[in-house]
Scaffold this motif. Sequence first.
Motif, PDB file in Angstrom:
ATOM      1  N   ARG A 329       0.820  -1.210   0.000  1.00 38.48           N
ATOM      2  CA  ARG A 329       0.000   0.000   0.000  1.00 38.48           C
ATOM      3  C   ARG A 329       0.857   1.265   0.000  1.00 38.48           C
ATOM      4  N   LEU A 330       1.984   1.246   0.743  1.00 37.19           N
ATOM      5  CA  LEU A 330       2.840   2.432   0.814  1.00 37.19           C
ATOM      6  C   LEU A 330       3.436   2.752  -0.547  1.00 37.19           C
ATOM      7  N   ARG A 331       3.945   1.740  -1.255  1.00 37.39           N
ATOM      8  CA  ARG A 331       4.527   1.979  -2.576  1.00 37.39           C
ATOM      9  C   ARG A 331       3.492   2.511  -3.548  1.00 37.39           C
ATOM     10  N   ALA A 333       0.833   4.213  -2.783  1.00 38.94           N
ATOM     11  CA  ALA A 333       0.506   5.587  -2.380  1.00 38.94           C
ATOM     12  C   ALA A 333       1.598   6.561  -2.815  1.00 38.94           C
ATOM     13  N   LEU A 334       2.863   6.151  -2.683  1.00 36.67           N
ATOM     14  CA  LEU A 334       3.974   7.026  -3.089  1.00 36.67           C
ATOM     15  C   LEU A 334       3.953   7.262  -4.598  1.00 36.67           C
TER      16      LEU A 334
END
Length: 376
Positions: A329-331, A333-334
């Motif tokens: 999810r973080l990747r 979002a980035l």
Amino acid sequence: MTTTEAGADDRETAGADDREAATRGSVHARRVAALRPAYRADLADGTDRFFEPRRTDCPWCGSGRLRQRLHTTDLLQHKPGTFTLDECQECAHVFQNPRLTGPGLEFYYRDFYDGLGEQRLGGVFGTRSAVYRGRARSVAPFAEAPGRWLDVGTGHGHFCESAREVFPQTSFDGLDLSEGAELAERHGRLARGLRGSFPELSPQLAGQYDVVSMFHYLEHSTEPNRELTAARQALRPGGLLLIEVPDPLSRFARLLGRWWLPWLQPQHLHLMPAANLRGRLGELGFSVVLEQHAEPHDPVDLLAACWLLLDALAPREDLPWAPGGPPGRLRRALRGALFVAGAPVLLGATVLDRLIARFAGRAGLSNAYRLLARRD
């Protein structure tokens, strides 16, 4: 309807859109997961088998005076491997060196025009009707009503569908290595869809066509001379050959370096200056009747360069050939945040591209050229 009811309807619509997006994402993730084992097997022994030995002479004129023009990676699919373009110092022909082998071509083309990439590129090609009509109109002063027209490298036949508006009485056939030509025939975009290699099929097509077109096709071919010879065979005497290709002498090619979209590595194997192509057509018994530089220019150079740079900086999407598993999810979002932040840059590049298009031909900035030649 009350405000409360309207708000409820809006929330319901938004929820449906979210569910649809989630479904599309889930389907994509499953397709990627299904493809991942095959790609990992292909890459288990590295990429060396995808390349021929490096050649020491120019495939266009035979000169041994070569210099490296570009060294880059796959900036669109991000498949592993590095690619080099050499330039002949005698004739300025630019070519991939070392060139991809048959298995290499299959590997790097896979999921670009078909498979994972089919829907994305189909949408792009399907929205360029005005461009396609402009290409067709370049023939009009030299052939009022061609009887039969063969579009080589037709993809899904979108050019022929639009060209029929310019030449409603013309019968349009299309040829492609992929199943796109057959699909285009079934959808009514083509009178006949031919699948296979043009040089191999050309004896069966001898003398059948009034016009043969090749739009951004010749640069993909392993042997451009064979393709030109095949075109001569397929044409009737007096028939017209219409070619559009990237211009390696464009000033954008030097200004933007590896970020110039028409380099399109690893797919583009040969990029020939207009003088080279004119000369070769003359040797094959053609007379060039039209040369255009401003008209075929596609005003996307700066936009594409900015997008490619942003894409290179952003975390990777979920790709079956990428090492590791799906992005978290973080990747994700980035990646989204980077493109949102870069949106003003992309908008500014779009505006500049359109301003430059007004004088691109005169300033040597055109990214493509078009030749129309008559078979003598």
